[in-house]
Design an enzyme around this catalytic site. Sequence first.
Site, PDB file in Angstrom:
ATOM      1  N   GLU A 271      37.061  20.281 -59.919  1.00 39.21           N
ATOM      2  CA  GLU A 271      35.754  19.834 -59.415  1.00 39.21           C
ATOM      3  C   GLU A 271      34.562  20.501 -60.092  1.00 39.21           C
ATOM      4  O   GLU A 271      33.660  20.993 -59.424  1.00 39.21           O
ATOM      5  CB  GLU A 271      35.673  20.094 -57.900  1.00 39.21           C
TER       6      GLU A 271
HETATM    7  C1  TNX Z   1      39.079  19.178 -52.626  1.00 37.18           C
HETATM    8  S1  TNX Z   1      41.676  19.782 -53.829  1.00 37.18           S
HETATM    9  C2  TNX Z   1      39.097  20.462 -53.155  1.00 37.18           C
HETATM   10  C3  TNX Z   1      38.765  21.606 -52.294  1.00 37.18           C
HETATM   11  C4  TNX Z   1      38.391  21.170 -50.905  1.00 37.18           C
HETATM   12  C5  TNX Z   1      39.325  20.064 -50.465  1.00 37.18           C
HETATM   13  C6  TNX Z   1      39.142  19.644 -49.050  1.00 37.18           C
HETATM   14  C7  TNX Z   1      40.810  20.546 -54.760  1.00 37.18           C
HETATM   15  C8  TNX Z   1      41.450  20.971 -55.974  1.00 37.18           C
HETATM   16  N1  TNX Z   1      39.544  20.767 -54.422  1.00 37.18           N
HETATM   17  O1  TNX Z   1      37.729  22.361 -52.868  1.00 37.18           O
HETATM   18  O2  TNX Z   1      38.501  22.270 -50.075  1.00 37.18           O
HETATM   19  O3  TNX Z   1      39.119  18.960 -51.301  1.00 37.18           O
HETATM   20  O4  TNX Z   1      40.134  18.738 -48.653  1.00 37.18           O
END
Ligand code: TNX
Length: 525
Positions: A342
């Site tokens: 992300e």
């Molecule tokens: C996505 S899954 C994220 C997390 C959040 C989560 C909540 C991922 C690699 N990153 O930063 O906590 O969604 O469901």
Amino acid sequence: MQGMESLHQRLRLVVLVATLGGAACRPSAVPPPQPVVLAPRLVPEPASTTITGGAPFDLARTSNIVVDPGNAEVAAIAEMLAAQIRRPTQFPILVSTTATSPGAIVLRLSGAPASVGDEGYALTVTADSVRLVANRPAGLFHGIQTIRQLLPQDIESEMGSERSTWQIPAQNIVDYPRFVWRGAMLDVARHFFTVREVQQYIDLLALYKMNVLHLHLSDDQGWRIALNSRPQLTALGSVTQVGGGQGGFYTQQDYQNIIRYAAARYILVVPEIDMPSHINAGLIAYPDLGCSARPTGPYSGTDVGWSSLCVDKEATYAFVDDVVREISGITPGPYFHIGGDEVQTLTHDQYVRFVERVQGIVNKYGKKMIGWEEITKARLNPTTIAQQWKSDSATAALASGAKLILSPAPKIYLDMKYTPTTELGLHWAAYVEVRDSYDWDPAAYIRGVGEKDILGVEAPIWSETVRNIGAVMYLALPRMPAVAEVGWTPQANRTWDGFRSRVASHAPRWNYLGMNYYHSPQVPW
Ligand code: TNX
């Protein structure tokens, strides 16, 4: 399915023979005692079970656990089982190295088929004894979880039980896992969890033969592990959490305690430091390393993707080197998870350069790198592992020989709400009922990703809405046992109907263990 059918056929046969025997030979006399045929209730379902129809094993006050002399590791496993049985039965149950006596539970590292591998076991239950054999201690440990689940539910009671007989139906089990990676991730950054809470989670994983605990040790809201080379990380970066509580961190001693507790249960700890994004807590200590649009400072919200290390500064790599070196030095397992998810503030090229350089640092300190699926944009080494979570982009990793861990959010993100009325949890990926977590085949989930490409499955619990272990348990039960069975049991042995009735019989165990759970309407409690 075949395994289940033949098991049911055998059960019917046992009942039929008993009934016919009574009717044909002694029509007017008192019916003969019926063999005790209990419904199958193991989770995960074993690779193969044969109900022999013989008289059951009856645990006695004089039953001992017998091990070969000279192996402290096996003796420790035997002692765990003995301690478990002593509590409710109040039988003395000694661990001994003398020859087998009637009523003994025997644990040996010899006599198991090679086909059960490092984590499997063979279990033979007769009226006289319970014999558990494995090639490696991990197999014995998983085998004692089977023995535990075959005993009556109040074997989980901390107090004495009124029960006078503790029987196990006569049967032969040969069992081994489908996948080598059966993991759970706990986000201790968004909300902090104490060492004791993490240990309680480890207890749950052990009961279901899971073998990896991935700890998400840093994020925008908190840096949760103390480093000697960079003490400011926890001094300044651990002081809050989502919603503004006081946060917290693990000392290196705390971290060792978690690792030791997990290792005694054959669970490997994988540390994650999330970078280059999700790094605000680290940047509170080192603001010069930040290229974030927002100023750094304690953050208790839940936005993602906005913080980043400056990947073009040399000082960033000195920082990463310290972090990877020190955590690798106190982590016995072979993996270091770099996060990598992300990222919203870097170009594609900047991101790729960062991941490739950090991969070199991780390898330099003797670890294999793991990252969320975004890392597949970079050139990966064959030893690197990509953790799929939202798309099929992870397939890019296969070209370099890298393997995948599957954590598909709509199936096994256990921080997803069960239904729209679940108070805890998020729902950006889906509402995830128990059947959703159970009813999928990892080898058929992503086009082009087959059994051999997959190390296994891992179920994360992100903790934006999860403040304590009771909330963790509510989200994990009954979905974590479903994930455990996806990871352990051959696909052909799995049916939703079989699982839901077996898992229903585990609720009294969770009650004895003080584990909170969701009363899913999909499960016949
Ligand atoms: C996505 S899954 C994220 C997390 C959040 C989560 C909540 C991922 C690699 N990153 O930063 O906590 O969604 O469901």
